[in-house]
Design a protein around this motif. Sequence first.
Motif, short mmCIF file in Angstrom:
data_model
loop_
_atom_site.label_atom_id
_atom_site.label_comp_id
_atom_site.label_asym_id
_atom_site.label_seq_id
_atom_site.Cartn_x
_atom_site.Cartn_y
_atom_site.Cartn_z
N SER A 106 0.85 -1.19 0.00
CA SER A 106 0.00 0.00 0.00
C SER A 106 0.89 1.24 0.00
O SER A 106 2.03 1.21 0.47
N ALA A 107 0.35 2.32 -0.55
CA ALA A 107 1.01 3.62 -0.52
C ALA A 107 0.10 4.60 0.19
O ALA A 107 -1.11 4.62 -0.05
N HIS A 112 -4.83 9.28 2.90
CA HIS A 112 -5.24 8.65 1.64
C HIS A 112 -4.35 7.44 1.37
O HIS A 112 -3.13 7.52 1.41
N GLU A 113 -4.98 6.30 1.09
CA GLU A 113 -4.25 5.05 0.92
C GLU A 113 -4.71 4.32 -0.33
O GLU A 113 -5.90 4.27 -0.64
N SER A 146 -0.34 2.60 -7.33
CA SER A 146 -0.30 3.84 -8.12
C SER A 146 -1.05 4.92 -7.35
O SER A 146 -2.28 4.85 -7.22
N MET A 147 -0.33 5.89 -6.83
CA MET A 147 -0.96 6.94 -6.03
C MET A 147 -1.58 7.99 -6.95
O MET A 147 -0.95 8.44 -7.91
N THR A 152 4.31 13.14 -0.56
CA THR A 152 5.31 12.14 -0.17
C THR A 152 4.60 10.86 0.23
O THR A 152 3.85 10.84 1.21
N ALA A 153 4.82 9.80 -0.52
CA ALA A 153 4.13 8.53 -0.29
C ALA A 153 5.02 7.59 0.53
O ALA A 153 6.21 7.46 0.27
N VAL A 154 4.40 6.93 1.51
CA VAL A 154 5.06 5.90 2.28
C VAL A 154 4.51 4.55 1.80
O VAL A 154 3.29 4.32 1.86
N VAL A 155 5.39 3.70 1.30
CA VAL A 155 5.00 2.40 0.76
C VAL A 155 5.21 1.34 1.84
O VAL A 155 6.29 1.25 2.43
N HIS A 156 4.18 0.54 2.09
CA HIS A 156 4.21 -0.49 3.12
C HIS A 156 3.92 -1.87 2.54
O HIS A 156 3.24 -2.00 1.52
N LEU A 157 4.38 -2.89 3.24
CA LEU A 157 3.88 -4.24 3.07
C LEU A 157 2.66 -4.39 3.97
O LEU A 157 2.62 -3.80 5.06
#
Length: 204
Positions: A106-107, A112-113, A146-147, A152-157
């Motif tokens: 997820s970003a 907003h996710e 795809s945001m 600034t996007a934080v990408v998670h597992l």
Amino acid sequence: MYTRLTPAVSVLAATALSATGIMMGVGPAAAATHLDRTITFDCSLYGQHVPVSVHATGDLPDSVPVNQPVGTITLTATVQIPGAAVTVARQAGAATARAVVETGTSAVIGTHEVNGGPDHLVGSPAPLPTAGPVTLTATDTGAGPSMDTTGTAVVHLFDTVIVTIVAQNADSTQNDGASDQTQCQLTPPDTDTTLATLPITPRT
């Protein structure tokens, strides 16, 4: 037969936003960042404790235009089945087993996710030993989220995974009685699942 879960329930669950992460390069001269992170989970299969790890790799750009994937990510899950669990599957008639792992990325920007892949990891059947443990792997490569907004996007597992052990008989037919499925939790529970942090820029 062991209790089965519905994968859609937790596959859509995503981790909370974390302020920390692997910072990508900034500025036009910054190089792409090589993603290389392993996150561990605690699972229960065949009534036994089963450790599972998910290894994320990929070469991500230093910034991404809006509505474009953050990059191509490969996820590889390693499922360490202990000997006692192998014995249970063997006694139910299984000769081989493969792992299928449901997860995702997820970003997040602010509140907003957006979810993305890869999300369906599949392994090849492996022979079950007559005694002792076995290690199963499952992998998938796909586009990350795809945001659709800048920032600034934080990408998670994802902070949960669903692991299914698909058992087969010697004639390669599926053995449902020797198969099992579980939802796994992060270990330690407060593990930061950040994979990367990168700017999402306006499309030019």
